[in-house]
Design a protein around this motif. Structure first.
Motif, PDB file in Angstrom:
ATOM      1  N   ARG A  76      -5.854  -1.795  11.875  1.00 11.89           N
ATOM      2  CA  ARG A  76      -4.790  -2.789  12.111  1.00 11.89           C
ATOM      3  C   ARG A  76      -5.299  -4.184  11.780  1.00 11.89           C
ATOM      4  O   ARG A  76      -4.575  -5.029  11.294  1.00 11.89           O
ATOM      5  N   ASP A 169      -0.364   6.374  11.360  1.00 10.97           N
ATOM      6  CA  ASP A 169       0.565   5.250  11.187  1.00 10.97           C
ATOM      7  C   ASP A 169      -0.193   4.009  10.730  1.00 10.97           C
ATOM      8  O   ASP A 169       0.259   3.278   9.842  1.00 10.97           O
ATOM      9  N   GLU A 170      -1.383   3.786  11.336  1.00  7.18           N
ATOM     10  CA  GLU A 170      -2.174   2.597  10.962  1.00  7.18           C
ATOM     11  C   GLU A 170      -2.679   2.718   9.526  1.00  7.18           C
ATOM     12  O   GLU A 170      -2.749   1.728   8.801  1.00  7.18           O
ATOM     13  N   ARG A 173       0.268   1.859   7.260  1.00 10.36           N
ATOM     14  CA  ARG A 173       0.524   0.410   7.262  1.00 10.36           C
ATOM     15  C   ARG A 173      -0.510  -0.312   6.387  1.00 10.36           C
ATOM     16  O   ARG A 173      -0.177  -1.261   5.680  1.00 10.36           O
ATOM     17  N   ARG A 177       0.061  -2.693   3.122  1.00 11.50           N
ATOM     18  CA  ARG A 177      -0.523  -4.039   2.946  1.00 11.50           C
ATOM     19  C   ARG A 177      -1.327  -4.123   1.653  1.00 11.50           C
ATOM     20  O   ARG A 177      -1.489  -5.195   1.081  1.00 11.50           O
ATOM     21  N   LEU A 187       7.427   3.133   7.724  1.00 15.31           N
ATOM     22  CA  LEU A 187       6.767   2.037   8.446  1.00 15.31           C
ATOM     23  C   LEU A 187       7.473   1.712   9.754  1.00 15.31           C
ATOM     24  O   LEU A 187       6.849   1.257  10.700  1.00 15.31           O
ATOM     25  N   ARG A 188       8.813   1.911   9.771  1.00 15.42           N
ATOM     26  CA  ARG A 188       9.576   1.562  10.979  1.00 15.42           C
ATOM     27  C   ARG A 188      10.042   2.796  11.739  1.00 15.42           C
ATOM     28  O   ARG A 188      11.052   2.752  12.436  1.00 15.42           O
TER      29      ARG A 188
END
Ligand code: HEM
Length: 281
Positions: A76, A169-170, A173, A177, A187-188
């Motif tokens: 993250r 999930d990380e 993400r 990025r 992502l949501r």
């Protein structure tokens, strides 16, 4: 573990024997607590290793959850080396976890029967730390909180874990990025639901793997996830085979169909797209 140099007898090369209270080792390890947590429920001499192996596995689950939480936080914050170190440690810990099947891997039905009745409805299915491990893999399920309603601390920890992003999930993400077109729906997504594989994410992994020179760091991350996925799959299969040897197709102590139910659970693919993408590289 050694005592501090200050505590050793001056001029002596033997360890210090004198402590006013408990030893510094005990204060750190709490070995006295740990080695008095074994309370077999039957008179069968074989139950001790069943109980201790289960406790040892709980401790490994705890360490692995710690590593994956560390890795998630580091991802993250874009601290990739920290995440890779934690994932690498978890791979070696999973190997040690899996090696601890050895003492239970060849139980005969008669041996297992000697203490099985004493377990009542007790089953690893009720392991809260194993659920946290699964939640971190993205295998979320609110119904797995139900058995823990009567244990407020355990329930609160599981509830928190249910709503937090998983390790995967990380990772996704991070891929976004880094400019990869991870869909908004991924992502949501509702984090409390099981992660569902996505065609676009599979394409992204295939692209990353097809161009290792440009994606060195992400390929290494993909391979660490693959190692984790493989070793979790091996734990599930070792458990399945040990269960098949110990009780055939009898129902489980938690009331499931036993081996038939575990077979379905073992078929799950951890981090699905890092596996399926391989067909397209
Ligand atoms: C040979 C000994 C073992 C047998 C025969 C056995 C049997 C079973 C069975 C039949 C189930 C399905 C649920 C049920 O109805 O009970 C189950 C689930 C489970 N067991 Fe074991 N088990 C053994 C050893 C262990 C050990 C040492 C652990 C370590 C903690 C463990 C952890 C689990 C977990 C985490 C589940 C849930 C799996 C899932 O949700 O997918 N089991 N076991």
């Amino acid at each position: 573990m050694s005592t501090s140099p200050d505590a050793s007898v001056p001029g002596s090369d033997t360890p210090n024997l004198e402590y006013t209270g408990t030893t510094p080792y005990e204060d750190y390890v709490q070995a006295d607590v740990l080695t008095h947590l074994q309370h077999p429920l039957s008179d069968d001499p074989g139950e001790m290793v069943f109980l201790v192996t289960t406790q040892v596995m709980e401790l490994w689950f705890t360490v692995i959850v710690h590593e994956w939480e560390t890795a998630s936080r580091a991802l993250r914050e874009d601290r990739i080396p920290v995440a890779m170190d934690a994932l690498g440690r978890s791979v070696r810990e999973l190997e040690a976890l899996n090696a601890s099947w050895k003492p239970l891997a060849r139980l005969t039905p008669a041996q297992f029967n000697s203490y099985r009745g004493a377990l009542g409805e007790g089953s690893g299915f009720q392991s809260a730390m194993y659920r946290r491990l699964e939640f971190l893999l993205g295998e979320k399920s609110a119904s797995m909180l139900v058995p823990h309603r009567g244990a407020p601390r355990v329930h609160a920890e599981l509830e928190k874990a249910l709503h937090e992003p998983s390790l995967y999930d990380e990772v996704l993400r991070l891929l976004a990025r880094r400019g990869h077109p991870v869909p908004d729906s991924v992502l949501r997504r509702d984090l409390s639901q099981k992660y569902e594989p996505s065609q676009v994410v599979e394409d992204i992994w295939a692209q990353i793997y097809a161009h290792p020179d440009e994606n060195d760091e992400l390929v290494r991350l993909g391979e660490a996830l693959t190692d984790v996925g493989e070793l979790v799959w091996r734990w599930r299969n070792d458990h399945l085979v040990a269960t098949r040897r110990a009780m055939g197709s009898k129902t489980g102590t938690a009331g499931s169909a036993g081996v038939a139910w575990l077979e379905k659970r073992a078929r799950k693919n951890v981090f699905p797209e890092v596996w399926t993408a391989r067909s397209h590289v």
